[in-house]
Design a protein around this motif. Sequence first.
Motif, mmCIF file in Angstrom:
data_model
loop_
_atom_site.group_PDB
_atom_site.id
_atom_site.type_symbol
_atom_site.label_atom_id
_atom_site.label_comp_id
_atom_site.label_asym_id
_atom_site.label_seq_id
_atom_site.Cartn_x
_atom_site.Cartn_y
_atom_site.Cartn_z
ATOM 1 N N LYS A 190 -5.484 20.513 -17.444
ATOM 2 C CA LYS A 190 -6.200 19.429 -17.082
ATOM 3 C C LYS A 190 -5.428 18.618 -16.370
ATOM 4 O O LYS A 190 -5.840 17.882 -14.987
ATOM 5 C CB LYS A 190 -7.392 18.804 -17.968
ATOM 6 N N GLU A 191 -4.529 18.106 -16.949
ATOM 7 C CA GLU A 191 -3.279 17.114 -16.327
ATOM 8 C C GLU A 191 -2.819 17.681 -15.099
ATOM 9 O O GLU A 191 -2.894 16.911 -14.211
ATOM 10 C CB GLU A 191 -2.324 16.948 -17.602
ATOM 11 N N LYS A 192 -2.475 18.682 -15.148
ATOM 12 C CA LYS A 192 -1.919 19.663 -13.891
ATOM 13 C C LYS A 192 -2.965 19.424 -12.788
ATOM 14 O O LYS A 192 -2.440 19.458 -11.528
ATOM 15 C CB LYS A 192 -1.428 20.906 -14.237
ATOM 16 N N ALA A 193 -4.260 19.627 -13.064
ATOM 17 C CA ALA A 193 -5.272 19.704 -12.014
ATOM 18 C C ALA A 193 -5.600 18.315 -11.598
ATOM 19 O O ALA A 193 -6.456 18.247 -10.572
ATOM 20 C CB ALA A 193 -6.707 20.389 -12.448
ATOM 21 N N LYS A 194 -5.118 17.365 -12.086
ATOM 22 C CA LYS A 194 -5.324 15.867 -11.833
ATOM 23 C C LYS A 194 -4.790 15.679 -10.295
ATOM 24 O O LYS A 194 -3.587 16.081 -10.072
ATOM 25 C CB LYS A 194 -4.980 14.824 -12.734
ATOM 26 N N LEU A 195 -5.287 14.736 -9.479
ATOM 27 C CA LEU A 195 -4.920 14.331 -8.245
ATOM 28 C C LEU A 195 -3.587 13.680 -8.213
ATOM 29 O O LEU A 195 -3.732 12.502 -9.106
ATOM 30 C CB LEU A 195 -5.938 13.761 -7.205
ATOM 31 N N ASP A 196 -2.452 13.847 -7.482
ATOM 32 C CA ASP A 196 -1.215 13.147 -7.924
ATOM 33 C C ASP A 196 -0.727 12.627 -6.550
ATOM 34 O O ASP A 196 -0.094 13.313 -5.927
ATOM 35 C CB ASP A 196 -0.111 13.567 -8.711
ATOM 36 N N VAL A 197 -1.302 11.778 -5.707
ATOM 37 C CA VAL A 197 -0.946 11.406 -4.521
ATOM 38 C C VAL A 197 -0.508 9.817 -4.363
ATOM 39 O O VAL A 197 -0.854 9.074 -5.029
ATOM 40 C CB VAL A 197 -1.926 11.715 -3.240
ATOM 41 N N VAL A 198 0.229 9.329 -3.143
ATOM 42 C CA VAL A 198 0.452 8.068 -3.056
ATOM 43 C C VAL A 198 0.276 7.640 -1.567
ATOM 44 O O VAL A 198 0.648 8.474 -0.586
ATOM 45 C CB VAL A 198 1.863 7.469 -3.558
ATOM 46 N N VAL A 199 -0.439 6.382 -1.335
ATOM 47 C CA VAL A 199 -0.609 5.977 0.203
ATOM 48 C C VAL A 199 0.191 4.794 0.290
ATOM 49 O O VAL A 199 0.296 3.990 -0.528
ATOM 50 C CB VAL A 199 -2.208 5.837 0.083
ATOM 51 N N GLU A 200 0.875 4.836 1.645
ATOM 52 C CA GLU A 200 1.968 3.581 1.763
ATOM 53 C C GLU A 200 1.442 3.310 3.232
ATOM 54 O O GLU A 200 1.172 4.067 3.851
ATOM 55 C CB GLU A 200 3.307 4.009 1.601
ATOM 56 N N ALA A 201 1.585 1.807 3.472
ATOM 57 C CA ALA A 201 1.587 1.432 4.870
ATOM 58 C C ALA A 201 2.879 1.709 5.668
ATOM 59 O O ALA A 201 3.944 1.089 5.028
ATOM 60 C CB ALA A 201 1.022 0.103 4.847
ATOM 61 N N HIS A 202 2.874 2.042 6.825
ATOM 62 C CA HIS A 202 4.283 2.049 7.671
ATOM 63 C C HIS A 202 4.108 1.137 8.690
ATOM 64 O O HIS A 202 3.231 1.430 9.786
ATOM 65 C CB HIS A 202 4.669 3.404 8.248
ATOM 66 N N ALA A 203 4.290 0.053 8.645
ATOM 67 C CA ALA A 203 4.278 -1.071 9.763
ATOM 68 C C ALA A 203 5.474 -1.177 10.554
ATOM 69 O O ALA A 203 6.491 -0.822 10.054
ATOM 70 C CB ALA A 203 3.797 -2.297 9.015
ATOM 71 N N PRO A 204 5.237 -2.055 11.608
ATOM 72 C CA PRO A 204 6.640 -2.251 12.401
ATOM 73 C C PRO A 204 7.639 -3.227 11.525
ATOM 74 O O PRO A 204 7.244 -3.837 10.386
ATOM 75 C CB PRO A 204 6.009 -3.146 13.707
ATOM 76 N N GLU A 205 8.956 -2.828 11.917
ATOM 77 C CA GLU A 205 9.944 -3.575 11.279
ATOM 78 C C GLU A 205 9.923 -5.058 11.178
ATOM 79 O O GLU A 205 10.232 -5.758 10.080
ATOM 80 C CB GLU A 205 11.244 -3.063 11.622
ATOM 81 N N VAL A 206 9.303 -5.506 12.194
ATOM 82 C CA VAL A 206 9.089 -6.787 12.185
ATOM 83 C C VAL A 206 8.083 -7.364 11.355
ATOM 84 O O VAL A 206 7.662 -8.793 11.227
ATOM 85 C CB VAL A 206 9.058 -7.587 13.702
ATOM 86 N N GLY A 207 7.127 -6.784 10.999
ATOM 87 C CA GLY A 207 5.838 -6.884 10.264
ATOM 88 C C GLY A 207 4.615 -6.720 11.117
ATOM 89 O O GLY A 207 4.862 -6.452 12.548
ATOM 90 N N VAL A 208 3.597 -6.772 10.663
ATOM 91 C CA VAL A 208 2.154 -6.525 11.482
ATOM 92 C C VAL A 208 1.802 -8.076 12.174
ATOM 93 O O VAL A 208 1.868 -9.150 11.385
ATOM 94 C CB VAL A 208 1.050 -6.661 10.424
ATOM 95 N N ALA A 209 1.790 -7.894 13.267
ATOM 96 C CA ALA A 209 1.599 -9.391 14.151
ATOM 97 C C ALA A 209 0.180 -9.760 13.851
ATOM 98 O O ALA A 209 -0.848 -9.153 13.586
ATOM 99 C CB ALA A 209 1.485 -8.939 15.740
ATOM 100 N N GLN A 210 0.226 -11.227 13.739
ATOM 101 C CA GLN A 210 -1.163 -11.737 13.368
ATOM 102 C C GLN A 210 -1.529 -12.332 14.626
ATOM 103 O O GLN A 210 -1.034 -12.589 15.813
ATOM 104 C CB GLN A 210 -0.885 -13.315 12.382
ATOM 105 N N CYS A 211 -3.029 -12.535 14.701
ATOM 106 C CA CYS A 211 -3.991 -12.898 16.010
ATOM 107 C C CYS A 211 -4.924 -13.680 15.585
ATOM 108 O O CYS A 211 -5.550 -13.999 14.551
ATOM 109 C CB CYS A 211 -4.507 -11.464 16.265
ATOM 110 N N THR A 212 -5.254 -14.581 16.572
ATOM 111 C CA THR A 212 -6.515 -15.392 16.765
ATOM 112 C C THR A 212 -7.069 -15.472 17.900
ATOM 113 O O THR A 212 -6.518 -15.298 18.993
ATOM 114 C CB THR A 212 -5.685 -16.900 16.310
ATOM 115 N N LEU A 213 -8.208 -15.762 17.983
ATOM 116 C CA LEU A 213 -9.206 -15.826 19.167
ATOM 117 C C LEU A 213 -9.553 -17.223 19.639
ATOM 118 O O LEU A 213 -9.842 -18.170 18.537
ATOM 119 C CB LEU A 213 -10.392 -15.083 18.825
ATOM 120 N N ASP A 214 -8.985 -17.333 20.810
ATOM 121 C CA ASP A 214 -9.465 -18.799 21.451
ATOM 122 C C ASP A 214 -10.989 -18.694 22.155
ATOM 123 O O ASP A 214 -11.002 -18.061 23.221
ATOM 124 C CB ASP A 214 -8.368 -19.102 22.424
ATOM 125 N N LEU A 215 -11.837 -19.390 21.779
ATOM 126 C CA LEU A 215 -13.038 -19.273 22.116
ATOM 127 C C LEU A 215 -13.489 -20.472 22.744
ATOM 128 O O LEU A 215 -14.648 -20.892 23.104
ATOM 129 C CB LEU A 215 -14.237 -19.101 20.874
#
Length: 273
Positions: A15-40
Motif C-alpha cells: 500500500k505504501e509503495k502504491a501511494k503517489l510520490d510526486v513533487v511540483v515546482e515552479a520554474h520562474a525567470p531568474e529575475v523573478g515573476v514580473a508584477q503588473c498593474t492596470l491603468d484604467l
Amino acid sequence: MFAGLLKWLGDWQAKEKAKLDVVVEAHAPEVGVAQCTLDLTDLERTLAAERSDLLRPLDQDPARNPNTPLPQFARIQAQLARGLMMTDHDGRSPDEYRAEVERYIDERREFLCAKPLHGFAQDPHARVQFGVTNKSEQYLKEVQVVVEVSGNVFALDPEAPEPIEPKRPRRWREWRPSFDRYTNVDFLTQSQPYRMRGPQIDNLEGGGCRIKFDPVVVHAKKTVELDPVVLVIATKEPVAEFKWSATSESREGICGGSEKLVLSDTLVTLTCT
C-alpha cells in the motif's frame, strides 16, 4: 500468528509503495515573476465618448420629434436612396438601439482591458512553468496537477488567441442597401480560433486563481514541464505562495504541498484605452 503478521506487513508495504510520490515546482525567470498593474484612468472617458457618438444620431433624429419639420435636403436624399435601392428603415426601436449600444460598450471595455494583457502575456518574464517530478521507481500515467495561487493575482493562457475587437453597432438610421438586412457575415469576421488543449484557468471572484493542467505521463525519476501560464500579480510582497495537488491513474490517493514564487522588482503598467 507470524503468518498473519507477515501478511499484514506485506499488505502495508504494498500500500505504501502504491501511494503517489510526486513533487511540483515552479520554474520562474531568474529575475523573478514580473508584477503588473492596470491603468484604467482614461478607460471610462474613452467609452463615454464612444457612447455619446453612437447615441447622437438617435438624440438628433427629427423623425422622433413631430414638431421638427423634415429639411428639404432630407426628402431629396430619401428619394435618391429609394432609386438606389437604399433604405433608412432601421428595424430597431430607440430602446433596442440604446440596449445594443450598451452591450457594445461592455464588450469594448472587456476588449480594451484584454488587449494589453494579451501583449503582456507574450513577455517571457511574465510566464511561469510548473514542473512535476516523479520520485518513485515506477512509471506514472495520467498525472493531473492542480495549482492554486491566492492573493491579488489572476492567470492567463499565453497561447490563447488574440482578443477580437467587437463590431461597432450600425448607427441609428444609417443608410444601407435594402438587401443588407438579409445578409450576415459576422461568423466570417468574428470567429475565434479554437485551442484543442491547454490549462483550464479559473480566476476566482475574490482574488486568486486555480489552474488545472492537462494530464501527463511521468517516467520514473523524471520531470515533465507543464504548459506555461502567465500570472498577473500586483502585490507589495517579494514572494507569492502557491499550493499544488496531484493525482494519477497509476496510484491511489492524492499528494500536495505549497511553494514560494519569487517576484521581481519590475512593475509593468498596462494602459487600457
